[in-house]
Write a protein that holds these residues in place. Structure first.
Motif, PDB file in Angstrom:
ATOM      1  N   LYS A 181      -0.853  27.565 -25.915  1.00 55.01           N
ATOM      2  CA  LYS A 181      -0.727  29.015 -25.674  1.00 55.01           C
ATOM      3  C   LYS A 181      -0.023  29.709 -26.826  1.00 55.01           C
ATOM      4  O   LYS A 181      -0.439  30.745 -27.303  1.00 55.01           O
ATOM      5  N   ASP A 182       1.078  29.088 -27.278  1.00 57.79           N
ATOM      6  CA  ASP A 182       1.940  29.784 -28.226  1.00 57.79           C
ATOM      7  C   ASP A 182       1.943  29.188 -29.624  1.00 57.79           C
ATOM      8  O   ASP A 182       2.711  29.615 -30.477  1.00 57.79           O
ATOM      9  N   ARG A 183       1.120  28.177 -29.856  1.00 55.33           N
ATOM     10  CA  ARG A 183       1.150  27.591 -31.195  1.00 55.33           C
ATOM     11  C   ARG A 183      -0.093  26.741 -31.458  1.00 55.33           C
ATOM     12  O   ARG A 183      -0.771  26.310 -30.525  1.00 55.33           O
TER      13      ARG A 183
END
Ligand code: SAH
Length: 347
Positions: free
Chosen positions: A100-102
């Motif tokens: 999701k974030d990386r």
């Protein structure tokens, strides 16, 4: 005179090569940025260099490139595996994992591997050579260009033993963390080694505090030697000494990888010995399910067994996590793709 390979060079090396060609100093910045910030791998792409200078630079040197042969998208998670062909025809694999974030990329460090771990596909297809700095970098840049994404984390856990290609791997880390280039934070780089203790000690003196993870897989020397021949040279005691030194000099917590193999390293006896070895040190254990390969003759790890093993360790005070196996449907185990592709070519 030998040709310059522009994308093999650290900033200072590029600078002195360009000085030898009597190129003005400010050009080093432009060219380094072009290669490592904008991912150019030819002089055609540069808009800030005259045609005449481009011709001259092309005469004096070249860029090393890699070619995408196949791309495999996992249907079960956001994992993509890339099979690349190098200029001499050698094959390597790179894996992209999107969270999701990386975005995390797992890169190869050698063509094949010499270490001979019994359960690992990378070593089965044989060792050919070390990767050059440019071939390490291009895995990151190629995928960044192709997918139009920024990579946030790099793990040196693909094909090969990164500390067996020490000098090129160190240069790669210096270039990829250079502020004038890709500028990845040093804390977002992880190197996995089978335990070359002399090189771990050297790494701890480099002032490059990357995350270090060591493939343990068995806490007893005789049993570890049976699945990891390198243990005949560097024993578990030395590995733990080097890990401690690494932690003391870099402040980075060291992890150990433990692939759980049924009836091989999964007993209470193994747990007792792991607890003894960890000895309240600030180490971390990462459990990995075995991704079975035919040659080893052991089945995939049962995930319930993995959970149980983890709980036992946690209850004994060992910092333990489970590494999810990504891209299981696209031959996620390192080296599997290269090895099956080589077999396909032989048919
Ligand atoms: N040479 C390095 C890095 C490459 S392997 C090293 O030995 O650490 C990355 C990790 O995957 C290592 O922990 C390795 O032991 C593990 N591994 C290799 N083959 C595997 C398989 N078939 N199933 C599960 N883990 C495997």
């Amino acid at each position: 005179m030998r040709k310059i390979i522009y994308n093999n060079l650290e900033f200072n090396e590029l600078n002195s090569s360009l000085q030898d060609l009597k190129v003005e100093k400010f050009r080093t910045n432009q060219i380094f940025e072009g290669i490592h910030h904008l991912f150019y791998n030819n002089f055609e792409s540069f808009t800030n260099i005259s045609k005449k200078m481009k011709r001259m630079l092309e005469e004096e040197g070249k860029f090393i490139k890699i070619e995408l042969i196949k791309k495999f998208e996992s249907k079960v998670d956001k994992t993509t595996k890339y099979l690349f062909k190098l200029e001499d025809g050698a094959l390597i694999e790179t894996v992209l994992m999107r969270y999701k974030d990386r975005n995390t990329i797992c890169i190869s460090s050698q063509v094949g591997c010499k270490m001979g771990c019994k359960f690992c596909a990378s070593t089965k297809a044989g060792y050919e050579r070390n990767l050059q700095v440019s071939e390490l970098l291009e895995q990151v840049y190629y995928i960044s260009r192709l997918e139009n994404i920024r990579i946030n984390n790099i793990v040196l856990m693909g094909i090969g033993e990164p500390l067996d290609n020490y000098d090129n791997v160190i240069k790669f880390i210096k270039i990829i963390t250079d502020e004038r280039g890709y500028n990845i934070s040093i804390r977002n780089i992880t190197l996995s080694t089978c335990g070359l203790t002399k090189k771990i000690d050297k790494l701890s003196q480099e002032d490059l505090p990357i995350n270090l993870t060591i493939s343990l897989h068995n806490p007893f020397d005789s049993e570890r030697s049976a699945i990891m021949p390198i243990n005949n040279k560097y024993k578990i005691g030395e590995i733990f000494k080097s890990a401690k030194k690494y932690y003391e000099s870099t402040g980075r917590r060291v992890s150990f990888e433990y692939t759980l193999i049924k009836d091989v390293n999964d007993s209470d006896r193994h747990i007792d010995e792991i607890v003894r070895l960890f000895n309240h040190e600030n180490f971390h254990l990462n459990l990995i399910p075995l991704n079975a390969i035919d040659e080893f003759g052991k089945p995939n790890t049962n995930l319930k067994d993995l959970e149980d093993f983890k709980e036992k360790l946690v209850s004994r005070g060992i910092n333990t996590t489970i590494r999810k196996s990504m891209g299981i449907d696209i031959e996620g185990a390192c080296g599997q793709l290269r090895s099956s592709h080589k077999n396909e070519l032989r048919k």
